[in-house]
Design a protein around this motif. Sequence first.
Motif, PDB file in Angstrom:
ATOM      1  N   ILE A 102       0.847  -1.204   0.000  1.00  0.00           N
ATOM      2  CA  ILE A 102       0.000   0.000   0.000  1.00  0.00           C
ATOM      3  C   ILE A 102       0.877   1.246   0.000  1.00  0.00           C
ATOM      4  O   ILE A 102       0.663   2.186  -0.763  1.00  0.00           O
ATOM      5  CB  ILE A 102      -0.961  -0.025   1.215  1.00  0.00           C
ATOM      6  CG1 ILE A 102      -2.027  -1.114   1.008  1.00  0.00           C
ATOM      7  CG2 ILE A 102      -1.614   1.340   1.435  1.00  0.00           C
ATOM      8  CD1 ILE A 102      -2.845  -1.459   2.247  1.00  0.00           C
ATOM      9  N   ILE A 120       2.437   1.686  -3.400  1.00  0.00           N
ATOM     10  CA  ILE A 120       1.475   2.236  -4.371  1.00  0.00           C
ATOM     11  C   ILE A 120       1.399   3.754  -4.212  1.00  0.00           C
ATOM     12  O   ILE A 120       1.396   4.497  -5.196  1.00  0.00           O
ATOM     13  CB  ILE A 120       0.089   1.580  -4.174  1.00  0.00           C
ATOM     14  CG1 ILE A 120       0.138   0.112  -4.612  1.00  0.00           C
ATOM     15  CG2 ILE A 120      -0.992   2.344  -4.956  1.00  0.00           C
ATOM     16  CD1 ILE A 120      -1.055  -0.722  -4.160  1.00  0.00           C
ATOM     17  N   GLN A 121       1.366   4.215  -2.963  1.00  0.00           N
ATOM     18  CA  GLN A 121       1.330   5.661  -2.744  1.00  0.00           C
ATOM     19  C   GLN A 121       2.565   6.337  -3.313  1.00  0.00           C
ATOM     20  O   GLN A 121       2.483   7.341  -4.021  1.00  0.00           O
ATOM     21  CB  GLN A 121       1.233   5.970  -1.246  1.00  0.00           C
ATOM     22  CG  GLN A 121      -0.075   5.521  -0.625  1.00  0.00           C
ATOM     23  CD  GLN A 121      -0.166   5.876   0.843  1.00  0.00           C
ATOM     24  OE1 GLN A 121       0.759   5.607   1.612  1.00  0.00           O
ATOM     25  NE2 GLN A 121      -1.281   6.470   1.235  1.00  0.00           N
ATOM     26  N   PHE A 176      -1.490  -6.879  -8.033  1.00  0.00           N
ATOM     27  CA  PHE A 176      -0.803  -7.587  -6.943  1.00  0.00           C
ATOM     28  C   PHE A 176      -1.529  -8.901  -6.721  1.00  0.00           C
ATOM     29  O   PHE A 176      -2.680  -9.072  -7.141  1.00  0.00           O
ATOM     30  CB  PHE A 176      -0.753  -6.757  -5.662  1.00  0.00           C
ATOM     31  CG  PHE A 176      -2.101  -6.373  -5.117  1.00  0.00           C
ATOM     32  CD1 PHE A 176      -2.903  -7.301  -4.473  1.00  0.00           C
ATOM     33  CD2 PHE A 176      -2.580  -5.083  -5.245  1.00  0.00           C
ATOM     34  CE1 PHE A 176      -4.153  -6.962  -3.984  1.00  0.00           C
ATOM     35  CE2 PHE A 176      -3.850  -4.723  -4.762  1.00  0.00           C
ATOM     36  CZ  PHE A 176      -4.624  -5.669  -4.125  1.00  0.00           C
ATOM     37  N   PRO A 227      -7.703  -6.597  -7.800  1.00  0.00           N
ATOM     38  CA  PRO A 227      -6.462  -5.895  -7.451  1.00  0.00           C
ATOM     39  C   PRO A 227      -6.274  -4.548  -8.159  1.00  0.00           C
ATOM     40  O   PRO A 227      -5.902  -3.564  -7.520  1.00  0.00           O
ATOM     41  CB  PRO A 227      -5.373  -6.899  -7.829  1.00  0.00           C
ATOM     42  CG  PRO A 227      -6.029  -8.225  -7.604  1.00  0.00           C
ATOM     43  CD  PRO A 227      -7.462  -8.039  -8.044  1.00  0.00           C
ATOM     44  N   ALA A 257      -8.339  -2.085  -6.502  1.00  0.00           N
ATOM     45  CA  ALA A 257      -7.813  -1.807  -5.167  1.00  0.00           C
ATOM     46  C   ALA A 257      -6.650  -0.811  -5.251  1.00  0.00           C
ATOM     47  O   ALA A 257      -6.540   0.104  -4.430  1.00  0.00           O
ATOM     48  CB  ALA A 257      -7.350  -3.099  -4.491  1.00  0.00           C
ATOM     49  N   ILE A 258      -5.813  -0.967  -6.267  1.00  0.00           N
ATOM     50  CA  ILE A 258      -4.701  -0.021  -6.464  1.00  0.00           C
ATOM     51  C   ILE A 258      -5.256   1.385  -6.699  1.00  0.00           C
ATOM     52  O   ILE A 258      -4.800   2.370  -6.120  1.00  0.00           O
ATOM     53  CB  ILE A 258      -3.798  -0.488  -7.622  1.00  0.00           C
ATOM     54  CG1 ILE A 258      -3.025  -1.743  -7.201  1.00  0.00           C
ATOM     55  CG2 ILE A 258      -2.834   0.620  -8.068  1.00  0.00           C
ATOM     56  CD1 ILE A 258      -2.343  -2.483  -8.349  1.00  0.00           C
ATOM     57  N   ILE A 292      -6.589   2.777  -3.491  1.00  0.00           N
ATOM     58  CA  ILE A 292      -5.504   3.243  -2.608  1.00  0.00           C
ATOM     59  C   ILE A 292      -5.073   4.649  -3.032  1.00  0.00           C
ATOM     60  O   ILE A 292      -4.860   5.533  -2.195  1.00  0.00           O
ATOM     61  CB  ILE A 292      -4.317   2.252  -2.641  1.00  0.00           C
ATOM     62  CG1 ILE A 292      -4.709   0.945  -1.941  1.00  0.00           C
ATOM     63  CG2 ILE A 292      -3.077   2.863  -1.983  1.00  0.00           C
ATOM     64  CD1 ILE A 292      -3.757  -0.217  -2.203  1.00  0.00           C
ATOM     65  N   GLN A 293      -4.962   4.868  -4.339  1.00  0.00           N
ATOM     66  CA  GLN A 293      -4.574   6.202  -4.808  1.00  0.00           C
ATOM     67  C   GLN A 293      -5.599   7.249  -4.396  1.00  0.00           C
ATOM     68  O   GLN A 293      -5.258   8.309  -3.875  1.00  0.00           O
ATOM     69  CB  GLN A 293      -4.444   6.190  -6.335  1.00  0.00           C
ATOM     70  CG  GLN A 293      -3.278   5.349  -6.821  1.00  0.00           C
ATOM     71  CD  GLN A 293      -3.150   5.387  -8.339  1.00  0.00           C
ATOM     72  OE1 GLN A 293      -4.118   5.203  -9.056  1.00  0.00           O
ATOM     73  NE2 GLN A 293      -1.942   5.626  -8.824  1.00  0.00           N
ATOM     74  N   SER A 332      -5.820   7.889  -0.603  1.00  0.00           N
ATOM     75  CA  SER A 332      -4.630   8.570  -0.062  1.00  0.00           C
ATOM     76  C   SER A 332      -4.817  10.083  -0.063  1.00  0.00           C
ATOM     77  O   SER A 332      -4.171  10.795   0.714  1.00  0.00           O
ATOM     78  CB  SER A 332      -3.387   8.203  -0.871  1.00  0.00           C
ATOM     79  OG  SER A 332      -3.099   6.829  -0.718  1.00  0.00           O
ATOM     80  N   ALA A 375      -5.719   5.873   3.134  1.00  0.00           N
ATOM     81  CA  ALA A 375      -5.480   4.636   2.398  1.00  0.00           C
ATOM     82  C   ALA A 375      -5.836   3.425   3.255  1.00  0.00           C
ATOM     83  O   ALA A 375      -5.823   3.500   4.486  1.00  0.00           O
ATOM     84  CB  ALA A 375      -4.014   4.557   1.987  1.00  0.00           C
ATOM     85  N   PRO A 376      -6.165   2.300   2.612  1.00  0.00           N
ATOM     86  CA  PRO A 376      -6.415   1.072   3.380  1.00  0.00           C
ATOM     87  C   PRO A 376      -5.212   0.704   4.257  1.00  0.00           C
ATOM     88  O   PRO A 376      -4.086   1.131   3.998  1.00  0.00           O
ATOM     89  CB  PRO A 376      -6.612   0.019   2.282  1.00  0.00           C
ATOM     90  CG  PRO A 376      -7.013   0.784   1.069  1.00  0.00           C
ATOM     91  CD  PRO A 376      -6.316   2.110   1.159  1.00  0.00           C
ATOM     92  N   LEU A 377      -5.487  -0.101   5.275  1.00  0.00           N
ATOM     93  CA  LEU A 377      -4.438  -0.612   6.164  1.00  0.00           C
ATOM     94  C   LEU A 377      -3.882  -1.924   5.663  1.00  0.00           C
ATOM     95  O   LEU A 377      -2.753  -2.291   5.976  1.00  0.00           O
ATOM     96  CB  LEU A 377      -5.010  -0.893   7.558  1.00  0.00           C
ATOM     97  CG  LEU A 377      -5.482   0.270   8.400  1.00  0.00           C
ATOM     98  CD1 LEU A 377      -5.992  -0.272   9.729  1.00  0.00           C
ATOM     99  CD2 LEU A 377      -4.336   1.245   8.607  1.00  0.00           C
ATOM    100  N   HIS A 378      -4.709  -2.672   4.941  1.00  0.00           N
ATOM    101  CA  HIS A 378      -4.347  -4.050   4.608  1.00  0.00           C
ATOM    102  C   HIS A 378      -5.233  -4.517   3.456  1.00  0.00           C
ATOM    103  O   HIS A 378      -6.328  -3.988   3.254  1.00  0.00           O
ATOM    104  CB  HIS A 378      -4.590  -4.941   5.843  1.00  0.00           C
ATOM    105  CG  HIS A 378      -4.252  -6.389   5.638  1.00  0.00           C
ATOM    106  ND1 HIS A 378      -2.972  -6.818   5.356  1.00  0.00           N
ATOM    107  CD2 HIS A 378      -5.028  -7.512   5.662  1.00  0.00           C
ATOM    108  CE1 HIS A 378      -2.990  -8.150   5.219  1.00  0.00           C
ATOM    109  NE2 HIS A 378      -4.220  -8.588   5.404  1.00  0.00           N
ATOM    110  N   PHE A 379      -4.718  -5.486   2.714  1.00  0.00           N
ATOM    111  CA  PHE A 379      -5.588  -6.193   1.764  1.00  0.00           C
ATOM    112  C   PHE A 379      -5.205  -7.657   1.800  1.00  0.00           C
ATOM    113  O   PHE A 379      -4.122  -8.017   2.266  1.00  0.00           O
ATOM    114  CB  PHE A 379      -5.469  -5.618   0.342  1.00  0.00           C
ATOM    115  CG  PHE A 379      -4.072  -5.683  -0.239  1.00  0.00           C
ATOM    116  CD1 PHE A 379      -3.543  -6.880  -0.691  1.00  0.00           C
ATOM    117  CD2 PHE A 379      -3.295  -4.549  -0.333  1.00  0.00           C
ATOM    118  CE1 PHE A 379      -2.254  -6.954  -1.214  1.00  0.00           C
ATOM    119  CE2 PHE A 379      -2.000  -4.599  -0.849  1.00  0.00           C
ATOM    120  CZ  PHE A 379      -1.490  -5.807  -1.302  1.00  0.00           C
ATOM    121  N   LEU A 429      -4.856  16.922  -1.849  1.00  0.00           N
ATOM    122  CA  LEU A 429      -4.241  17.355  -3.100  1.00  0.00           C
ATOM    123  C   LEU A 429      -5.164  16.997  -4.243  1.00  0.00           C
ATOM    124  O   LEU A 429      -6.111  16.248  -4.087  1.00  0.00           O
ATOM    125  CB  LEU A 429      -2.860  16.741  -3.298  1.00  0.00           C
ATOM    126  CG  LEU A 429      -2.659  15.252  -3.010  1.00  0.00           C
ATOM    127  CD1 LEU A 429      -2.835  14.437  -4.264  1.00  0.00           C
ATOM    128  CD2 LEU A 429      -1.247  15.070  -2.497  1.00  0.00           C
TER     129      LEU A 429
END
Lengths: 262, 262
Positions: free
Chosen positions: A173, A176-177, A192, B169, B172-173, B176-177, B180, B188-192, B262
């Motif tokens: 994660i 990705i950021q 992933f 996936p 999910a990417i 995450i973007q 964020s 952002a997520p903590l885990h996947f 942002l």
Amino acid sequence: MADILSPYQLRQQIRSGEFSTNTSGYCAGFVQGNLAILPADYADEFLKFCQFNPKPCPLIGMSASPGDFMLPELGEDVDIRTDVPRYRIYEQGVLQREVTDIKEYWQDDMVAFLLGCSFSFEEALLADGLEIRNISEKVNVPMYRTNIECKSAGRFSGTTVVSMRPMKPADAIRAIQICSRFPSVHGAPLHFGDPDAIGIRDINTPDFGDAVTIKDGEVPVFWACGVTPQVAIESARPPLCITHSPGHMLVTDLPNSRLAIL
Amino acid sequence: MADILSPYQLRQQIRSGEFSTNTSGYCAGFVQGNLAILPADYADEFLKFCQFNPKPCPLIGMSASPGDFMLPELGEDVDIRTDVPRYRIYEQGVLQREVTDIKEYWQDDMVAFLLGCSFSFEEALLADGLEIRNISEKVNVPMYRTNIECKSAGRFSGTTVVSMRPMKPADAIRAIQICSRFPSVHGAPLHFGDPDAIGIRDINTPDFGDAVTIKDGEVPVFWACGVTPQVAIESARPPLCITHSPGHMLVTDLPNSRLAIL
């Protein structure tokens, strides 16, 4: 000694023949790029291919006009015919030989392209404290052919090649950021987890580079890779094409941080 | 009709008793928040707990001084005693009752906290074309207790509660973007992936909310969740604590886009 050479100094050593090994670890903090040189007839289509497929083919510089071998926007006195430590000569898409200077191959209609490479984002990941397995294990990053089709442009087509770095999900994660800030060096990962979902049969048998250890609790994370345009070039079979030899990159005067979009 | 009410108009209807249902789907584009009201003695520690654990406890507003029930920075004429459709009253950490107005419970030393909620980032994900399973299936998002310890602050402690949304996936990417950009609504997520890695035994049996379908090729993606501070409050057992009832949020005048860093 390696770490105190400026990009300009390193390029001068390469030009003089004093340096001809791979550039990994040299000039930390500066952009290194993948090279592709094509005749103008093919170059127009290749430019379009890069435009259509920016994740595997992120363009960071090119000849201003066909025949231009000086690339001033990439660094002081950059002569693309002499400043890369090792070149590969392809004819009809087939590798013929490796050389350290391409003056005798250069033609008046040639166009040089420099594409971003993963060295830049790996540096950003390391700076954040993430482990990069291929670096820890001192091998080449594993790369795989996938079933992700590139958008074709003229004679250039093919599927995406990806590089893989295993990470714990929380680190993935974060990666990705970080990589999202660097679209011109492949940007965020494409995938992933399950390799099969993108057409990779055996994660332990990469198509290019070396296998790396995937530890318990880690998932493979896949980035678009600069080998993609090489594969597309091979299939386009131009009469002549020149690339860098893997790991033997053009080292530019551009700081990696300059590539961050934010 | 729901979509044409302004946040101010909705709050006025709530205050008058005309509206007392859940606020999901109302005032699209505006921040809705999780409420926690504590006596000053506990509020200082709770503020520290939020500061120490910003992902589950992202603070977007609070009383300027103990006793302040007007929260002008969150919207026009916001009176936290009347403008939430349904409140929960806890004594010694135990839920006593639900009410639609807390004027009779308000004390001179009370401090109101508003925490970011997932509605804001779900809206950003939907706007990008991503599917959110709990919305498609018209159920509550599934939430799970984990083994991820929060950093304690005084009497407040506990483990992180996460919400889960299954995604392919590549989606999910992208999620995450997007997330964020919104650190004040859990970020952002903590885990996947593997639920067990964060102490979740059975993904089909959430601790809160409802189970959702995880399709072939999808992975569960886990976000820090606003239930975390509720669990921490229950274990701190303050003499009195007031929260919103799940889904019955404070609707503010802040545009969701204002939360984007942002």
